[in-house]
Enzyme design. Structure first.
Site, PDB file in Angstrom:
ATOM      1  N   ASP A   1      -3.173  -2.808  10.480  1.00  0.00           N
ATOM      2  CA  ASP A   1      -3.673  -4.178  10.558  1.00  0.00           C
ATOM      3  C   ASP A   1      -4.567  -4.448   9.352  1.00  0.00           C
ATOM      4  OD1 ASP A   1      -4.256  -6.588  12.699  1.00  0.00           O
ATOM      5  OD2 ASP A   1      -5.986  -6.157  11.426  1.00  0.00           O
TER       6      ASP A   1
ATOM      7  N   THR B   1      -2.246  -1.726  14.714  1.00  0.00           N
ATOM      8  CA  THR B   1      -3.072  -0.727  14.054  1.00  0.00           C
ATOM      9  C   THR B   1      -2.731   0.682  14.554  1.00  0.00           C
ATOM     10  OG1 THR B   1      -5.345  -0.155  13.447  1.00  0.00           O
ATOM     11  CG2 THR B   1      -4.971  -0.843  15.727  1.00  0.00           C
TER      12      THR B   1
ATOM     13  N   MET C   1      -8.031   8.439   9.344  1.00  0.00           N
ATOM     14  CA  MET C   1      -8.135   9.231   8.113  1.00  0.00           C
ATOM     15  C   MET C   1      -9.178  10.337   8.251  1.00  0.00           C
ATOM     16  SD  MET C   1      -8.027   5.953   5.519  1.00  0.00           S
ATOM     17  CE  MET C   1      -9.265   5.064   6.486  1.00  0.00           C
TER      18      MET C   1
ATOM     19  N   ASP D   1       0.828  -1.206   0.000  1.00  0.00           N
ATOM     20  CA  ASP D   1       0.000   0.000   0.000  1.00  0.00           C
ATOM     21  C   ASP D   1       0.863   1.257   0.000  1.00  0.00           C
ATOM     22  OD1 ASP D   1      -2.411  -1.238  -0.102  1.00  0.00           O
ATOM     23  OD2 ASP D   1      -2.829  -1.113   2.048  1.00  0.00           O
TER      24      ASP D   1
ATOM     25  N   LYS E   1      -3.699   2.881  -2.464  1.00  0.00           N
ATOM     26  CA  LYS E   1      -4.807   3.798  -2.739  1.00  0.00           C
ATOM     27  C   LYS E   1      -4.734   4.928  -1.716  1.00  0.00           C
ATOM     28  CE  LYS E   1      -7.892   0.519  -2.337  1.00  0.00           C
ATOM     29  NZ  LYS E   1      -7.022  -0.662  -2.297  1.00  0.00           N
TER      30      LYS E   1
END
Length: 484
Positions: free
Chosen positions: A309, A337, A389, A254, A276
């Site tokens: 995670d 995470t 986010m 990623d 992404k």
């Protein structure tokens, strides 16, 4: 963003010394230490000194080296592949170093880094396997400490196993096609039945198991590991994740996975960016699913490397379904995470006795609809809320939660680049949260934690979201009025 690793000033190599002359100039403790280190090799050790300490003399007498009893003469260095200046005298060592360099011979002057062309490592010897640890002369004691750790980790059977591997190398190259099949053979050789037999000291059984492994004619079966890369810091990667990276034929990673983490895998593995980010998708999720299935059907071991995670906002569910539908074997490797990393940066208890016993993970985008999601009710009842986010929707998150009844003065902690050296921390209240949207200096991933438990955090090194306590109160009042 992680910093690039520092450049090595001395590049490590393994030099062939079998049967070659290595000259050590000196007869004391320093020379003896180098002689014992070189004694682990098949080099022809020549000690040049007009005197020897008794213990060193006894070691040489046992046949471990050749002693040239003479005062130093640079002509004695000719023909050597390496020279060690170990006289204990600074002037003499400098002379030896200069003579060796004039003759084009690499030289090491003990404890004098400025006179060295190379540095001797701390050595873990499992011949023919060797692990060399160096510090460019800066910290020999540190190198020895690291050597001791590695020595405990590596089984004594690795040397005989590596020797056995050498006897199978030609056969493996003749019968195994280069690529996935050959890597699978060696992976099983070094971690499967041959390795287990060698651990027991059963050389014959190890040889038989290796022969059976070589004779197998089954097609390679692909496998996919959905691996959590953690929040960014490479030392938060799990041991299992690192093992999968070292075994991978292909790594699909990623956008938020740092290069330092990707680099922990096999150097010759194929690396494919499929990340992404907001407004920039290199591949659609459907394309990623198709690629995972296709690579696994080619018999490859694939690592799908995800930030944090895999099962927390990682769209792993869609990938697992695609793999199940295609009959591809897969597994999930958990990662740390970002919410946990952000909480650790703030020393923030996500649950706190008598304050909160539950928590919520959300992206904040859940609040964009007209109806309030169920988790918002949990927040109001005291749950700790971790918003992933959420920088671009901070105002929306704050206004909707305040409108739903969460107090504007509820504590908030914000971390950019959680776990990394360049992380930035901010604190304030729910009423201060909209200021995040105006922070154009925040380019890294942002994690926001909201709740009464945040008040128990350590705010050392954290910047206030609002300019002052008075400004916080004014903003809170404005928010109350705007959502009334």
């Amino acid at each position: 963003m992680t910093q690039s690793p520092a450049k090595l000033n001395a590049f490590p190599v393994f030099m062939r010394v079998e049967g070659e002359a290595v000259v050590i100039v000196g007869g004391g403790d320093e020379a003896f230490a180098k002689a014992r280190l070189l004694g682990q090799s098949s080099a022809r050790i020549v000690v040049l000194s007009d005197r020897l300490d008794p213990e060193f003399a006894a070691w040489i007498e046992a046949g471990s080296a050749t002693h040239v009893e003479a005062v130093y003469d640079p002509a004695r260095l000719e023909g050597a592949v390496l020279v060690f200046a170990a006289t204990g005298d600074a002037v003499q060592d400098r002379m030896v170093s200069e003579d060796a360099r004039r003759l084009g011979i690499p030289v090491n002057a003990v404890d004098r880094p400025e006179l060295c062309d190379f540095f001797t490592p701390a050595l873990v010897n499992r011949a023919p396997l060797a692990v060399a640890i160096g510090t460019e002369g800066a910290g020999p004691v540190l190198a020895q400490m690291v050597r001791a750790r590695i020595d405990r980790m590596l089984s004594p059977s690795l040397g005989p196993l590596a020797s056995l591997a050498e006897t199978f190398r030609e056969a493996a190259e003749a019968f195994m096609p280069k690529g996935v099949a050959r890597r699978r053979f060696w992976r099983e050789f070094f971690s499967g039945a041959p390795a287990r037999a060698m651990e027991r000291g059963e050389l014959g059984e190890a040889r038989r198991a290796a022969s059976e492994l070589l004779a197998q004619d089954e097609p390679a079966h692909g496998h996919v590991a959905l691996v959590g890369a953690g929040p960014g810091a490479e030392d938060l990667l799990t041991l299992r994740a690192h093992r999968h990276l070292m075994e991978a034929d292909v790594v699909l990673y990623d956008a938020l996975v740092p290069e330092a983490v990707i680099a922990m895998g096999r150097r010759d593995a194929e690396r494919l960016p499929v990340g992404k980010r907001k407004g920039c998708h290199s591949k659609s999720q459907a394309q990623i699913n198709t690629l995972l299935v296709s690579l696994a059907r080619e018999g490859k071991r694939v690592v799908r490397l995800k930030s944090g995670d895999p099962l927390v906002f990682g769209r792993a569910g869609e990938e697992m379904q695609a793999l199940r539908d295609a009959g591809i074997s897969y597994e999930v490797v958990p990662g740390v995470t970002s919410a946990f990393a952000a909480a650790a940066d703030f020393e923030l208890p996500l649950t706190l006795r008598g304050v909160t016993s539950s928590m919520v993970f959300t992206t904040g985008h859940d609040l964009k609809g007209k109806s309030l999601p169920d988790w918002a009710k949990l927040a109001i009842s005291g749950a700790t809320v971790a918003v992933y986010m959420g920088r671009s929707v901070a105002a929306d998150v704050a206004s909707r939660l305040i409108a739903a009844g969460l107090a504007p003065d509820t504590a908030v902690a914000v971390v950019e680049n959680a776990s990394l050296a360049d992380r930035r921390k901010f604190h304030g209240t729910l009423a201060d949260l909209p200021s995040l949207e105006q922070r154009t200096d925040l380019s890294g991933p942002v994690m926001t934690i909201i709740g009464d438990a945040v008040a128990g955090a350590n705010f050392t090194g954290s910047e206030p979201l609002a300019r002052s306590i008075r400004a916080n109160r004014a903003d809170a009042q404005d928010f109350k009025e705007s959502v009334a």
